[in-house]
Design an enzyme around this catalytic site. Structure first.
Site, mmCIF file in Angstrom:
data_model
loop_
_atom_site.group_PDB
_atom_site.id
_atom_site.type_symbol
_atom_site.label_atom_id
_atom_site.label_comp_id
_atom_site.label_asym_id
_atom_site.label_seq_id
_atom_site.Cartn_x
_atom_site.Cartn_y
_atom_site.Cartn_z
ATOM 1 N N HIS A 49 51.683 52.728 36.104
ATOM 2 C CA HIS A 49 50.033 52.905 36.454
ATOM 3 C C HIS A 49 49.941 53.024 37.155
ATOM 4 O O HIS A 49 49.537 52.353 38.616
ATOM 5 C CB HIS A 49 50.431 51.450 35.607
ATOM 6 C CG HIS A 49 49.529 50.626 35.685
ATOM 7 N ND1 HIS A 49 48.492 50.525 34.609
ATOM 8 C CD2 HIS A 49 47.884 50.163 36.298
ATOM 9 C CE1 HIS A 49 47.158 50.326 34.373
ATOM 10 N NE2 HIS A 49 47.168 49.946 35.707
ATOM 11 N N HIS A 51 46.520 53.385 39.265
ATOM 12 C CA HIS A 51 45.057 52.790 39.845
ATOM 13 C C HIS A 51 44.184 54.377 40.594
ATOM 14 O O HIS A 51 45.146 54.393 41.554
ATOM 15 C CB HIS A 51 44.587 51.851 40.325
ATOM 16 C CG HIS A 51 44.743 50.330 39.065
ATOM 17 N ND1 HIS A 51 43.674 49.642 39.164
ATOM 18 C CD2 HIS A 51 45.441 50.379 38.834
ATOM 19 C CE1 HIS A 51 43.814 48.963 38.126
ATOM 20 N NE2 HIS A 51 44.829 49.114 38.154
ATOM 21 N N CYS A 82 42.222 44.292 38.412
ATOM 22 C CA CYS A 82 42.955 42.500 38.268
ATOM 23 C C CYS A 82 42.184 42.687 39.265
ATOM 24 O O CYS A 82 41.963 42.481 39.986
ATOM 25 C CB CYS A 82 44.766 43.877 39.262
ATOM 26 S SG CYS A 82 45.418 42.161 39.141
#
Length: 96
Positions: A49, A51, A82
């Site tokens: 994952h 960013h 987040c």
């Protein structure tokens, strides 16, 4: 890496690694994936994952693909994020 091995022993079948604040580099991604597979973690059980904080998400995903990772997750149109990671120091790569 030991924690990843223990998690596999517990029956966890996919380990998803998140670059929560978007500071990873392709070299770091390759290094972490290689370290996990060297520990006996099947590459098929690794997910990533990434960013795009500094514009590296696509390059990092590509590095993961080159190492054999085939599971990725993402957000579209900036949805997600987040709230707990704002202005936090770099947490990538994970340490043992």
């Amino acid at each position: 890496m030991r924690l990843a091995s223990v998690m596999r022993e517990w029956g966890i079948d996919q380990l998803s690694l998140g670059d929560t604040i978007g500071v990873a580099t392709p070299g770091q991604v390759r290094g972490v994936v290689r370290a996990l597979t060297a520990e006996g973690i099947p590459v098929e059980s690794i997910a990533l994952h990434m960013h795009d904080t500094y514009g590296m998400a696509v390059a990092n995903v590509y590095a993961g693909l080159e190492e054999g990772v085939r599971a990725f997750d993402a957000a579209a149109g900036g949805v997600g994020g987040c709230p707990f990671a704002a202005r936090r120091p770099a947490t990538w790569p994970p340490t043992t």
